[in-house]
Write a protein that holds these residues in place. Structure first.
Motif, PDB file in Angstrom:
ATOM      1  N   TYR A 280       0.818  -1.207   0.000  1.00 18.71           N
ATOM      2  CA  TYR A 280       0.000   0.000   0.000  1.00 18.71           C
ATOM      3  C   TYR A 280       0.856   1.263   0.000  1.00 18.71           C
ATOM      4  O   TYR A 280       0.660   2.162  -0.822  1.00 18.71           O
ATOM      5  CB  TYR A 280      -0.946   0.009   1.207  1.00 18.71           C
ATOM      6  N   GLU A 281       1.814   1.335   0.922  1.00 14.05           N
ATOM      7  CA  GLU A 281       2.617   2.560   1.060  1.00 14.05           C
ATOM      8  C   GLU A 281       3.403   2.881  -0.203  1.00 14.05           C
ATOM      9  O   GLU A 281       3.437   4.027  -0.654  1.00 14.05           O
ATOM     10  CB  GLU A 281       3.559   2.459   2.264  1.00 14.05           C
TER      11      GLU A 281
ATOM     12  N   LYS B 112       0.993   3.959  -2.925  1.00 13.26           N
ATOM     13  CA  LYS B 112       0.458   5.292  -2.620  1.00 13.26           C
ATOM     14  C   LYS B 112       1.495   6.366  -2.938  1.00 13.26           C
ATOM     15  O   LYS B 112       1.168   7.413  -3.500  1.00 13.26           O
ATOM     16  CB  LYS B 112       0.043   5.368  -1.152  1.00 13.26           C
TER      17      LYS B 112
ATOM     18  N   LYS C 175      -5.925   3.075   3.455  1.00 12.33           N
ATOM     19  CA  LYS C 175      -5.269   1.774   3.615  1.00 12.33           C
ATOM     20  C   LYS C 175      -6.314   0.670   3.811  1.00 12.33           C
ATOM     21  O   LYS C 175      -6.212  -0.410   3.237  1.00 12.33           O
ATOM     22  CB  LYS C 175      -4.307   1.818   4.801  1.00 12.33           C
TER      23      LYS C 175
ATOM     24  N   TYR D  64      -8.004  -0.127   0.511  1.00 13.92           N
ATOM     25  CA  TYR D  64      -7.046  -0.860  -0.326  1.00 13.92           C
ATOM     26  C   TYR D  64      -7.041  -2.343   0.063  1.00 13.92           C
ATOM     27  O   TYR D  64      -7.187  -3.219  -0.785  1.00 13.92           O
ATOM     28  CB  TYR D  64      -5.660  -0.252  -0.158  1.00 13.92           C
TER      29      TYR D  64
END
Length: 148
Positions: free
Chosen positions: A12-13, A16, A29, A32
């Protein structure tokens, strides 16, 4: 965003961060990760359908190449085994094996170094009818991971 994360190998990070650099809106998050299982299920169904389709089209005297990719270069807890038909230039089988860890229930119990063999047995069990009596040659591709 989930597909982008799968294709790039980012979570995710990481995904993103890339989206933000491109000035794209991103979901939370939670959103997602709520969507990730649905996307993974759809991707797995597409891959399985294609592999089954091409396995049925394997011709006599075909060479099948096999390989496994692990999530870690030493004692991996997950690995994906693939079988590739060199004549069709298509994947005809794949199997992902995961070891149980904590609350996560895997589908493989045993040593990591036996994961590839077990995965190949599973793939060849699935495509067995498609390769019986076809004089198939099996090759194993070995790719050494070089660390910098």
């Amino acid at each position: 965003m989930v597909i982008s994360g799968l294709l790039s190998g980012n979570g995710y990070e990481g995904t993103k961060h890339i989206a933000n650099r491109l000035n794209k809106l991103t979901p939370s998050k939670k959103t997602y990760y709520d969507h990730q299982p649905k996307v993974l299920k759809a991707v797995n169904e597409i891959v399985s359908t294609d592999c089954n389709k091409y396995a049925k089209q394997i011709k006599r005297n075909t060479a099948l190449s096999c390989d496994c990719s692990w999530n870690h270069k030493h004692c991996g807890s997950a690995g994906t085994v693939t079988v590739y038909d060199n004549k069709q230039k298509k994947f005809v089988g794949c199997e992902t094996l995961t070891k149980s860890k904590g609350k996560f229930e895997g589908n493989y119990n045993g040593n990591s170094n036996n994961m590839e063999t077990n995965g190949l047995e599973r793939v060849f069990d699935k495509i067995g009818d498609s390769i019986s009596n076809k004089n198939i040659t099996r090759t194993i591709t070995v790719i050494k991971h070089i660390s910098s």
